[in-house]
Structure formats: C-alpha cells, structure tokens
Design a protein around this motif. Structure first.
Motif, PDB file in Angstrom:
ATOM      1  N   GLN A  75      35.021  25.922  18.791  1.00  0.00           N
ATOM      2  CA  GLN A  75      33.817  25.863  19.623  1.00  0.00           C
ATOM      3  C   GLN A  75      32.976  24.655  19.236  1.00  0.00           C
ATOM      4  N   PRO A  76      32.799  23.722  20.150  1.00  0.00           N
ATOM      5  CA  PRO A  76      32.012  22.533  19.813  1.00  0.00           C
ATOM      6  C   PRO A  76      30.536  22.873  19.621  1.00  0.00           C
ATOM      7  N   GLU A  77      29.937  22.269  18.629  1.00  0.00           N
ATOM      8  CA  GLU A  77      28.520  22.507  18.338  1.00  0.00           C
ATOM      9  C   GLU A  77      27.708  21.276  18.710  1.00  0.00           C
ATOM     10  N   PRO A  78      26.709  21.433  19.606  1.00  0.00           N
ATOM     11  CA  PRO A  78      25.903  20.274  20.005  1.00  0.00           C
ATOM     12  C   PRO A  78      25.176  19.655  18.819  1.00  0.00           C
ATOM     13  N   LYS A  79      25.206  18.323  18.747  1.00  0.00           N
ATOM     14  CA  LYS A  79      24.494  17.606  17.693  1.00  0.00           C
ATOM     15  C   LYS A  79      23.447  16.660  18.257  1.00  0.00           C
ATOM     16  N   SER A  80      23.607  16.252  19.503  1.00  0.00           N
ATOM     17  CA  SER A  80      22.637  15.343  20.114  1.00  0.00           C
ATOM     18  C   SER A  80      21.407  16.129  20.555  1.00  0.00           C
ATOM     19  N   MET A  81      20.265  15.443  20.581  1.00  0.00           N
ATOM     20  CA  MET A  81      18.996  16.079  20.915  1.00  0.00           C
ATOM     21  C   MET A  81      18.487  15.542  22.242  1.00  0.00           C
ATOM     22  N   GLY A  82      17.962  16.420  23.080  1.00  0.00           N
ATOM     23  CA  GLY A  82      17.412  16.017  24.363  1.00  0.00           C
ATOM     24  C   GLY A  82      15.919  16.258  24.437  1.00  0.00           C
ATOM     25  N   SER A  83      15.341  15.856  25.570  1.00  0.00           N
ATOM     26  CA  SER A  83      13.911  16.000  25.815  1.00  0.00           C
ATOM     27  C   SER A  83      13.686  17.053  26.900  1.00  0.00           C
ATOM     28  N   PHE A  84      12.922  18.072  26.574  1.00  0.00           N
ATOM     29  CA  PHE A  84      12.618  19.126  27.536  1.00  0.00           C
ATOM     30  C   PHE A  84      11.888  18.540  28.745  1.00  0.00           C
ATOM     31  N   ALA A  85      10.920  17.654  28.507  1.00  0.00           N
ATOM     32  CA  ALA A  85      10.143  17.074  29.599  1.00  0.00           C
ATOM     33  C   ALA A  85      11.029  16.253  30.530  1.00  0.00           C
ATOM     34  N   LYS A  86      11.933  15.448  29.959  1.00  0.00           N
ATOM     35  CA  LYS A  86      12.829  14.648  30.799  1.00  0.00           C
ATOM     36  C   LYS A  86      13.776  15.548  31.592  1.00  0.00           C
ATOM     37  N   GLY A  87      14.213  16.637  30.966  1.00  0.00           N
ATOM     38  CA  GLY A  87      15.085  17.566  31.673  1.00  0.00           C
ATOM     39  C   GLY A  87      14.406  18.178  32.876  1.00  0.00           C
ATOM     40  N   ARG A  88      13.136  18.551  32.725  1.00  0.00           N
ATOM     41  CA  ARG A  88      12.391  19.119  33.860  1.00  0.00           C
ATOM     42  C   ARG A  88      12.222  18.087  34.966  1.00  0.00           C
ATOM     43  N   GLN A  89      12.003  16.832  34.590  1.00  0.00           N
ATOM     44  CA  GLN A  89      11.872  15.782  35.594  1.00  0.00           C
ATOM     45  C   GLN A  89      13.179  15.596  36.366  1.00  0.00           C
ATOM     46  N   LEU A  90      14.303  15.653  35.677  1.00  0.00           N
ATOM     47  CA  LEU A  90      15.595  15.532  36.365  1.00  0.00           C
ATOM     48  C   LEU A  90      15.794  16.654  37.368  1.00  0.00           C
ATOM     49  N   ILE A  91      15.483  17.865  36.960  1.00  0.00           N
ATOM     50  CA  ILE A  91      15.647  19.025  37.843  1.00  0.00           C
ATOM     51  C   ILE A  91      14.767  18.880  39.077  1.00  0.00           C
ATOM     52  N   ALA A  92      13.579  18.279  38.900  1.00  0.00           N
ATOM     53  CA  ALA A  92      12.655  18.087  40.018  1.00  0.00           C
ATOM     54  C   ALA A  92      13.056  16.930  40.925  1.00  0.00           C
ATOM     55  N   GLY A  93      14.070  16.156  40.510  1.00  0.00           N
ATOM     56  CA  GLY A  93      14.512  15.042  41.338  1.00  0.00           C
ATOM     57  C   GLY A  93      13.856  13.731  41.021  1.00  0.00           C
ATOM     58  N   ASN A  94      13.279  13.612  39.841  1.00  0.00           N
ATOM     59  CA  ASN A  94      12.682  12.346  39.398  1.00  0.00           C
ATOM     60  C   ASN A  94      13.637  11.698  38.397  1.00  0.00           C
ATOM     61  N   PHE A  95      14.358  10.681  38.848  1.00  0.00           N
ATOM     62  CA  PHE A  95      15.407  10.062  38.048  1.00  0.00           C
ATOM     63  C   PHE A  95      14.894   8.753  37.465  1.00  0.00           C
ATOM     64  N   LEU A  96      14.563   8.778  36.186  1.00  0.00           N
ATOM     65  CA  LEU A  96      14.028   7.604  35.493  1.00  0.00           C
ATOM     66  C   LEU A  96      15.078   7.093  34.515  1.00  0.00           C
ATOM     67  N   PHE A  97      15.668   5.945  34.864  1.00  0.00           N
ATOM     68  CA  PHE A  97      16.674   5.327  34.015  1.00  0.00           C
ATOM     69  C   PHE A  97      16.474   3.817  34.027  1.00  0.00           C
ATOM     70  N   ALA A  98      16.645   3.213  32.860  1.00  0.00           N
ATOM     71  CA  ALA A  98      16.583   1.754  32.718  1.00  0.00           C
ATOM     72  C   ALA A  98      15.306   1.179  33.321  1.00  0.00           C
TER      73      ALA A  98
END
Length: 581
Positions: free
Chosen positions: A35-58
């Motif tokens: 079973q792979p164990e996640p090691k990378s860390m994400g941002s809760f705020a950025k995740g909510r923005q993605l779900i809302a359709g706000n795609f901020l990259f580069a």
C-alpha cells in the motif's frame, strides 16, 4: 534560436511520443506490491480553488467552473506542464472530501483517455516522474469505488509510464528534472507488481546523479536554494521508499542527503523561509522543515560559504548574501545578476528582500527580476553586474543567457569581537567602467544593528584609464549609481522629515530606522515583490541611495538599527522557537 537547437528539441519531443506509444504496448502492472503511503504535501486552500474551477498555474488564472481541467486551453507552455505534472493532485487530496474525490476520478480518467497514446505535453521524463509519484501516492484515493475496467486502465498506464522512464530518463535535463525522473522510476519499481527489475538500475543511476550534480558542500551548480530543497525532498522520498521496501539507498545517495541538510539550514532565514536567489522562492510553507525532519539529519550549518552564500546570524536577525559568481551557462538559465546582494529577516518578519523571480508573470517580468536593480545591492545606472545575452531553446522554452558575469568575487569574514560581518568585492563593472564594487556589512552581536559600506573603486592603472574614458563620455558629471534596499510588502516605510532617515515598521511591532552618511541622496521609491502562486506582482517599496562616482574611489555608508519593540514581538519570539528547530 538556432536551427540546430530547434531541430534538437523537435527530435526529443518526437522520440518521447514514439517511446510513450511503444510503452503502451507493454504488459500492464497487476497491482501494488504494498500500500503506497503519501509523502507529498498539498494545500487545502488550493484544492478548494481547483474544485471551484479556479485554475491557477504558472502565474495564470483560468476561471472555468464546472469544466474539466483538460478542457482548458493552457495560456502558456508552463501552464500546460503544471497540469500534466499532477502536483495539484496533492491539493485535492488535502481537501479529501466527496467533491475532491470526484475531481480526482474524472480528471485522471480523462487524462488516460486522451494521453495514453503518447500525445500531449506530459510525455517528458521529468513530468512523467512527477506524475508517477503523485499517482502512486494517491492511488487509493483514486481507486476507491472505481470499476475494474478503470483500475485495469490505471495499472496499464502506470506500467506504460514506468517503461517510458526506463528508456528516456537519461534525456531529462541535468539537475532537478533528472532527479524527478529517477525518483518517479524508483517509486514505480518499488510499488508496482512486475516492475521490480527496474529498481536496481534506477538506484544506481540516482547515486551517479548525486555524485555528479551535488558538490562536496551539498550545493547544486544552479545555486538555486529552492531547487536544492526540491532535490533534497525527492532524495528523502526515494530513500524512505527504499527503506520501507526493505532495501537500502546507495551510499552516494545517503551521503548527498547528509551534505545537503546543513546547506539548506544555512540558506534558511530566521523566519523559516529560504533566501530568494537565482530563480528560487521561499519554498512551499512547511516543505523545508518537513524535509529536514524526514531526513533525520541534525547537522547544523558550519561557518563560511554554502553554495556560494554567506549567512550571518545574531539575536533574531539573519542576513544571507550572494557571495559568489552567478552560475555559469549552460548550468542555469535562471541565473540573476545578484552578486553581493543580501536579504535580511528579523525573527519571523522579512525586512530586506530581493524582488524575486518574475518567470511566472511573463518574459518581461522574468527579465526584469534577473537584473541588478531588482536586488538589494549596488548597481551602476543603466547596467547590471552581469548582462543578459542571446536566447536559446531549453526544454521547449526560449531562455536568455547570462553573460559577462563577474569572474572575480572575493569574500572575507570579519570578526570584531562579538560582532560578525564580512567584506567582499566583485569585478562585474571593471570591463565597462573600470570599477570594482566592494561591500562591507557588520551585524551587531545582539542582532539589533546593521552597518554597511559600499564602495566603487579602481584597482589598477588600466581600471583608471577605463574610468577616465567613461567620465569623458559623461562629460565629467560622474558615473551615477544606486544602492537599493528592497522592502518586503508587509513592511510599512516612511521617509522622515528632511529626508535624513527612513522608518521601517514591521507587523510584529518592531521599528527599524535606516540612515546614511550624507554622501548620497536618500529616497523611498516604488518596488515589487515577485512571488510564485500569485496572479500579479505585489506592490512594495525600496530605500534608494543615489550618488555619482567622481573619483577613483567613492564610498557610501549606511546603517539599519532597531529602534523599538512592542509586546507583539514577544508573540513572534515564542513562534520563532518552533520555526528554528
């Protein structure tokens, strides 16, 4: 861009597509070994923005609610690469709710339908390595509730990407891209059934890269602190994955971790962020502390230079100075003309900064951020200590080379009893003006005072003749220059009555006062703070000392001293104890 460069880039892209298509015919993986164990860390705020359709990259924001991430027209190649690298999957996993899971399911499935044949911008070794790490980390998050046809396709493309990496990792650019490719390959070999035979060659290749790219002092040739952190994080993940699988990383791999850890500590300000030089930012929040803790290394930073930077620390004040020539071409295409520039932090509050990398805001901001006036150092008006030269194609992007860099940069530590400091110089203006820039900075033993001196001087008879020629061109009006001190945007600064000093107020309640010896004109001017993850540059201010070199030696002295503290500072003190572990 030359025809040769263009032909080479097109050939690499074509071969990547061919190998990706061939790899799609390989036998699929049957499942996960463990079973792979996640090691990378994400941002809760950025995740909510993605779900809302706000795609901020580069540095670009695309607002597209209820739209698939793959139906967006990427405004730049960097935007497309960020999509195909799937680092944003960390952000969705950080949210972890039903909506985040739905986006994960839909967007991975759609990528497989569109790009398993080798099409799209994602078939480069570094992006494939980055994507594999995230897909393996968050496989359970994706596979939960999926039908067998979907899980079969998922395992098939995991095997396809693994085989692609075995054949193409060596074509990745040296440095971070190659470390990403090899770490992804190790992850896949350890995690997927049927891919075990690819682990040993990848471990050997990664060890070779550690020996070849990480020097004896734990630095990278690019001298980019944030890139060093990313490499360190990848090496930590790879070592941990090998250990969990009952294997041991190569000695060269473990030795690299041991060398890098104290260097990163030397490049960390007292607020926990990295110094922002040569294209690097502060680093994602918590990434540095998490990586250092995961490595298990407790070795403190030693004296002297680390990756060409000098760190002074006293009390709650840290100063990090760029004390070496910019990285040479073709090692880095993100080098800045920042020789002898410094950044200063008081506790958890940045005070003096560099403008930073403008790469995410377009080519004009990228060019401006690399110039000497965007750094906290002396610059001759109209010139940089290194010059931006012609463009060349790198990884599908046109990049400007840094040429005419200082060839002689010297630094000497000063020990005035309890105080610490240095004197340094570089010859970046000798060829144009015959002038050497000499900078001296002393930090008081309690960290409450900073004294500096910047000098432009001729050293040899040939320098004097070149200076005389430039004076003739200026009709003997002098060589205008400025000493700049860019302020963090959270700082409030005011020019005192009479223009003799600048008061600098931090949010912690500290008040710092900047003064000079009267040999220059003091002004408070507009500046910008270029920061990744934002839509546009942040407005800030800069303290500027303006003068003209009239003789073979011109000197400007300045001081920055703490004048006041409030009870808010005590709260920062308590937080510092946690940050600087």
């Amino acid at each position: 861009m030359s025809r040769k460069d263009d032909w080479r880039e097109k050939t690499i892209r074509r071969m990547n597509r061919v190998h990706a298509w061939r790899a799609s015919r390989t036998k699929p993986a049957m499942g996960f070994v463990s079973q792979p164990e996640p090691k990378s860390m994400g941002s809760f705020a950025k995740g909510r923005q993605l779900i809302a359709g706000n795609f901020l990259f580069a540095g670009h924001l695309v607002e597209a609610p209820r739209t698939s991430i793959w139906d967006i027209a990427p405004p730049t190649p960097d935007f497309a690469e960020d999509l195909h690298g799937f680092a944003w999957l960390d952000d969705l996993a950080a949210v972890g709710d039903v909506n985040a899971r739905a986006c994960t399911h839909d967007w991975i499935n759609e990528w497989m339908r569109r790009h398993m044949n080798g099409s799209g911008a994602g078939w480069t070794p570094d992006l494939t390595g980055r994507r594999l790490i995230r897909w393996i980390n968050h496989a359970l998050f994706f596979l939960s509730g999926q039908e067998s046809v979907t899980s079969d396709a998922f395992y098939k493309t995991l095997a396809q990407q693994t085989i692609f990496l075995t054949r193409r990792w060596h074509t990745a650019s040296e440095g971070l891209p190659r470390f990403e490719a090899l770490t992804g390959l190790i992850y896949a070999g350890l995690s997927l059934q049927g891919m075990e035979d690819h682990v040993a060659p990848a471990v050997k290749a990664l060890a070779h890269e550690c020996d070849a790219r990480i020097d004896a002092m734990g630095g990278l040739p690019t001298r980019n602190p944030e890139e060093l952190l990313e490499v360190f994080t990848l090496l930590t993940w790879a070592a941990s994955a090998l250990s969990e699988a009952g294997r041991v990383a190569d000695d060269a791999h473990l030795s690299a971790l041991t060398r890098i850890a104290p260097t990163l500590r030397a490049l960390r300000h007292s607020d926990g962020g990295l110094a922002r030089f040569h294209g690097g930012g502060r680093g994602a929040d918590g990434r540095l502390d998490h990586a250092l803790a995961a490595s298990g290394s407790r070795e403190a930073a030693g004296e002297g230079l680390h990756m060409g930077y000098l760190r002074l620390h006293a009390g709650r004040t840290s100063i990090i100075t760029d004390a070496a020539p910019p990285p040479a071409v073709p090692v880095s295409f993100n080098a800045h003309a920042s020789t002898l520039a410094f950044e200063m932090t008081s506790g958890r509050r940045p005070v003096i900064v560099n403008c930073g990398s403008g790469a995410t805001f377009g080519p004009d901001w990228r060019r401006a951020g690399r110039a000497t006036p965007s750094h906290s150092t002396l610059g001759i008006e109209g010139f940089s200590s290194s010059r931006l030269g012609p463009k060349t194609m790198v990884g599908g992007h046109l990049r400007e080379l840094l040429v005419d860099v200082p060839t002689d940069v010297r630094i000497e530590m000063r020990d005035g009893g309890k105080d610490v400091g240095f004197v340094g110089g570089h010859n970046g203006y000798v060829s144009t003006h015959g002038l050497t820039h000499v900078r001296q900075i002393d930090l008081s033993h309690d960290g409450r005072g900073l004294a500096g001196e910047d000098t432009l001087a001729t050293i040899t008879g040939a320098d004097e003749k070149q200076f005389d020629r430039m004076m003739d061109r200026q009709k003997l009006q002098g060589i205008p220059f400025q000493v700049r001190f860019h302020l963090h945007p959270d700082v409030d600064a005011e020019l005192d009555m009479g223009g003799a000093a600048v008061s600098i107020a931090l949010k912690s309640g500290e008040i710092w006062v900047f003064r000079h010896d009267g040999r220059a004109t003091l002004s408070l001017e507009r500046s910008v703070y270029l920061e990744k993850g934002r839509l546009k540059p942040r407005a800030s201010k800069q303290v500027v000392l303006s003068a003209a070199a009239m003789d073979y030696a011109t000197r400007v002295r300045w001081t920055l001293a703490k004048a006041q503290e409030t009870p808010n500072t005590l709260r920062d003190l308590e937080m510092d104890d946690e940050t600087l572990s």
